[in-house]
Design a protein around this motif. Structure first.
Motif, PDB file in Angstrom:
ATOM      1  N   UNK A   7       0.834  -1.193   0.000  1.00 55.14           N
ATOM      2  CA  UNK A   7       0.000   0.000   0.000  1.00 55.14           C
ATOM      3  C   UNK A   7       0.870   1.244   0.000  1.00 55.14           C
ATOM      4  N   UNK A   8       0.363   2.291  -0.618  1.00 54.10           N
ATOM      5  CA  UNK A   8       1.094   3.559  -0.634  1.00 54.10           C
ATOM      6  C   UNK A   8       1.330   4.009   0.799  1.00 54.10           C
ATOM      7  N   UNK A   9       2.569   4.425   1.077  1.00 53.57           N
ATOM      8  CA  UNK A   9       2.936   4.849   2.421  1.00 53.57           C
ATOM      9  C   UNK A   9       3.531   3.754   3.272  1.00 53.57           C
ATOM     10  N   UNK A  10       3.369   2.504   2.850  1.00 57.24           N
ATOM     11  CA  UNK A  10       3.921   1.378   3.602  1.00 57.24           C
ATOM     12  C   UNK A  10       5.407   1.242   3.307  1.00 57.24           C
ATOM     13  N   UNK A  11       6.086   0.486   4.179  1.00 61.63           N
ATOM     14  CA  UNK A  11       7.503   0.229   3.954  1.00 61.63           C
ATOM     15  C   UNK A  11       7.669  -0.913   2.963  1.00 61.63           C
ATOM     16  N   UNK A  12       8.876  -0.968   2.390  1.00 60.94           N
ATOM     17  CA  UNK A  12       9.143  -1.944   1.340  1.00 60.94           C
ATOM     18  C   UNK A  12      10.496  -2.583   1.565  1.00 60.94           C
ATOM     19  N   UNK A  13      10.568  -3.890   1.351  1.00 59.08           N
ATOM     20  CA  UNK A  13      11.854  -4.567   1.288  1.00 59.08           C
ATOM     21  C   UNK A  13      11.811  -5.564   0.148  1.00 59.08           C
ATOM     22  N   UNK A  14      12.732  -5.432  -0.783  1.00 59.88           N
ATOM     23  CA  UNK A  14      12.880  -6.378  -1.887  1.00 59.88           C
ATOM     24  C   UNK A  14      14.154  -7.175  -1.654  1.00 59.88           C
ATOM     25  N   UNK A  15      14.006  -8.486  -1.773  1.00 61.06           N
ATOM     26  CA  UNK A  15      15.123  -9.373  -1.433  1.00 61.06           C
ATOM     27  C   UNK A  15      15.987  -9.712  -2.643  1.00 61.06           C
ATOM     28  N   UNK A  16      17.269  -9.861  -2.365  1.00 60.68           N
ATOM     29  CA  UNK A  16      18.231 -10.250  -3.393  1.00 60.68           C
ATOM     30  C   UNK A  16      19.298 -11.116  -2.720  1.00 60.68           C
ATOM     31  N   UNK A  17      19.483 -12.307  -3.247  1.00 58.78           N
ATOM     32  CA  UNK A  17      20.560 -13.185  -2.795  1.00 58.78           C
ATOM     33  C   UNK A  17      21.441 -13.524  -3.987  1.00 58.78           C
ATOM     34  N   UNK A  18      22.720 -13.615  -3.738  1.00 62.80           N
ATOM     35  CA  UNK A  18      23.636 -13.861  -4.847  1.00 62.80           C
ATOM     36  C   UNK A  18      24.589 -14.991  -4.507  1.00 62.80           C
ATOM     37  N   UNK A  19      25.098 -15.578  -5.554  1.00 64.16           N
ATOM     38  CA  UNK A  19      26.156 -16.572  -5.432  1.00 64.16           C
ATOM     39  C   UNK A  19      27.285 -16.114  -6.334  1.00 64.16           C
ATOM     40  N   UNK A  20      28.437 -15.858  -5.726  1.00 63.53           N
ATOM     41  CA  UNK A  20      29.536 -15.290  -6.506  1.00 63.53           C
ATOM     42  C   UNK A  20      30.841 -15.773  -5.924  1.00 63.53           C
ATOM     43  N   UNK A  21      31.764 -16.138  -6.770  1.00 63.31           N
ATOM     44  CA  UNK A  21      33.009 -16.737  -6.310  1.00 63.31           C
ATOM     45  C   UNK A  21      34.049 -15.766  -5.822  1.00 63.31           C
ATOM     46  N   UNK A  22      33.834 -14.493  -6.040  1.00 66.12           N
ATOM     47  CA  UNK A  22      34.825 -13.497  -5.651  1.00 66.12           C
ATOM     48  C   UNK A  22      34.096 -12.312  -5.036  1.00 66.12           C
ATOM     49  N   UNK A  23      34.833 -11.319  -4.643  1.00 68.58           N
ATOM     50  CA  UNK A  23      34.213 -10.116  -4.094  1.00 68.58           C
ATOM     51  C   UNK A  23      33.382  -9.446  -5.175  1.00 68.58           C
ATOM     52  N   UNK A  24      32.101  -9.250  -4.922  1.00 70.03           N
ATOM     53  CA  UNK A  24      31.240  -8.704  -5.976  1.00 70.03           C
ATOM     54  C   UNK A  24      31.014  -7.206  -5.864  1.00 70.03           C
ATOM     55  N   UNK A  25      30.657  -6.627  -6.972  1.00 68.35           N
ATOM     56  CA  UNK A  25      29.992  -5.346  -6.980  1.00 68.35           C
ATOM     57  C   UNK A  25      28.503  -5.641  -7.098  1.00 68.35           C
ATOM     58  N   UNK A  26      27.670  -4.870  -6.419  1.00 66.52           N
ATOM     59  CA  UNK A  26      26.240  -5.134  -6.382  1.00 66.52           C
ATOM     60  C   UNK A  26      25.466  -3.888  -6.789  1.00 66.52           C
ATOM     61  N   UNK A  27      24.374  -4.114  -7.502  1.00 67.74           N
ATOM     62  CA  UNK A  27      23.596  -3.014  -8.050  1.00 67.74           C
ATOM     63  C   UNK A  27      22.106  -3.320  -7.906  1.00 67.74           C
ATOM     64  N   UNK A  28      21.332  -2.250  -7.778  1.00 68.33           N
ATOM     65  CA  UNK A  28      19.893  -2.318  -7.964  1.00 68.33           C
ATOM     66  C   UNK A  28      19.504  -1.344  -9.071  1.00 68.33           C
ATOM     67  N   UNK A  29      18.725  -1.870 -10.019  1.00 69.07           N
ATOM     68  CA  UNK A  29      18.191  -1.053 -11.095  1.00 69.07           C
ATOM     69  C   UNK A  29      16.670  -1.084 -11.030  1.00 69.07           C
ATOM     70  N   UNK A  30      16.051  -0.018 -11.549  1.00 69.44           N
ATOM     71  CA  UNK A  30      14.602   0.042 -11.648  1.00 69.44           C
ATOM     72  C   UNK A  30      14.215   0.258 -13.101  1.00 69.44           C
ATOM     73  N   UNK A  31      13.131  -0.383 -13.500  1.00 71.83           N
ATOM     74  CA  UNK A  31      12.637  -0.256 -14.873  1.00 71.83           C
ATOM     75  C   UNK A  31      11.150   0.069 -14.850  1.00 71.83           C
ATOM     76  N   UNK A  32      10.795   1.236 -15.330  1.00 72.08           N
ATOM     77  CA  UNK A  32       9.394   1.582 -15.495  1.00 72.08           C
ATOM     78  C   UNK A  32       8.894   0.972 -16.796  1.00 72.08           C
ATOM     79  N   UNK A  33       7.590   0.752 -16.918  1.00 75.10           N
ATOM     80  CA  UNK A  33       7.054   0.093 -18.116  1.00 75.10           C
ATOM     81  C   UNK A  33       7.492   0.769 -19.407  1.00 75.10           C
TER      82      UNK A  33
END
Lengths: 112, 115
Positions: B14-40
């Motif tokens: 709902x509008x005004x509510x808090x949000x958490x989107x989960x992301x888990x990764x598997x990577x063999x070395x130290x990673x760089x991590x990103x979040x991108x957003x895509x509107x329609x």
């Protein structure tokens, strides 16, 4: 916004025909990338370039080739389009250090 | 092999509510991590990135993410969502090296906002 354009923005073609998509940048970034986006798969890397005439394969390169004869242009060619290549194609650019990528608006390709 | 998992394909808040989107990764070395957003119908826009240092990173549009190495997670949060946040969100991981960034993306989480 990063200066990235893709052409065409939409294309419908028939199975077996060659198709070339163009990515043009005005940022003088060294690295350029081609991704495809399909439902349930996110984005998958097709090919990338780390300089003029320097390219390498990504995760899903079969059926695709690329060329980069100028810093600003990166072409993706489907040698003989198949229906499985119906997708939305995104070009991205990046520089080092920093390494985040900036994405173009995408090309929606339909292969009938 | 490198992989990124976004366990939630679709989330409605709902509008005004808090949000958490989960992301888990598997990577063999130290990673760089990103979040991108895509509107329609649009390309992807970078929300935030983690390279090193403080594990809580701030991004644009009021988003933040926390890198937890022990849990191989990089969850995206926002304390109060706005209707304009409705979009698809992608987590991505890349090598912590100079040179070409061969990003691996998650499948995406589509966010719907209820008025």
């Amino acid at each position: 916004d990063a200066g990235i354009t893709q052409s065409p923005r939409h294309k419908v073609t028939e199975t077996g025909t060659p198709v070339t998509l163009r990515c043009h940048q005005t940022e003088n970034h060294r690295y350029m990338y081609w991704y495809r986006q399909d439902p349930g798969h996110g984005l998958r890397l097709i090919h990338y370039s780390y300089g003029v005439k320097d390219t390498d394969k990504g995760e899903v390169s079969d059926g695709y080739s690329v060329s980069r004869s100028k810093t600003e242009d990166f072409l993706l060619t489907l040698e003989s389009a198949t229906s499985s290549q119906t997708s939305v194609y995104f070009c991205a650019i990046g520089s080092s250090p920093g390494n985040e990528q900036f994405f173009g608006p995408g090309t929606r390709l339909t292969v009938l | 092999a490198q992989s990124v998992t976004q366990p939630d394909i679709h989330i409605t808040v709902s509008e005004g509510a808090s949000l958490e989107l989960r992301c888990n990764y598997s990577y063999g070395a130290t990673p760089y991590l990103f979040w991108y957003v895509q509107s329609p119908g649009q390309g992807l826009q970078l929300l935030l990135k983690y390279f090193s240092g403080d594990t809580l990173v701030q991004g644009i549009k009021g988003f933040e993410a926390e890198f937890k190495r022990s849990q191989s997670s990089f969850n995206l949060r926002k304390p109060s969502v706005h209707w304009s946040d409705a979009a698809e969100y992608f987590c991505a991981v890349g090598p912590a090296l100079q040179g070409a960034q061969k990003l691996v993306f998650g499948q995406g989480t589509r966010l719907t906002i209820n008025p």
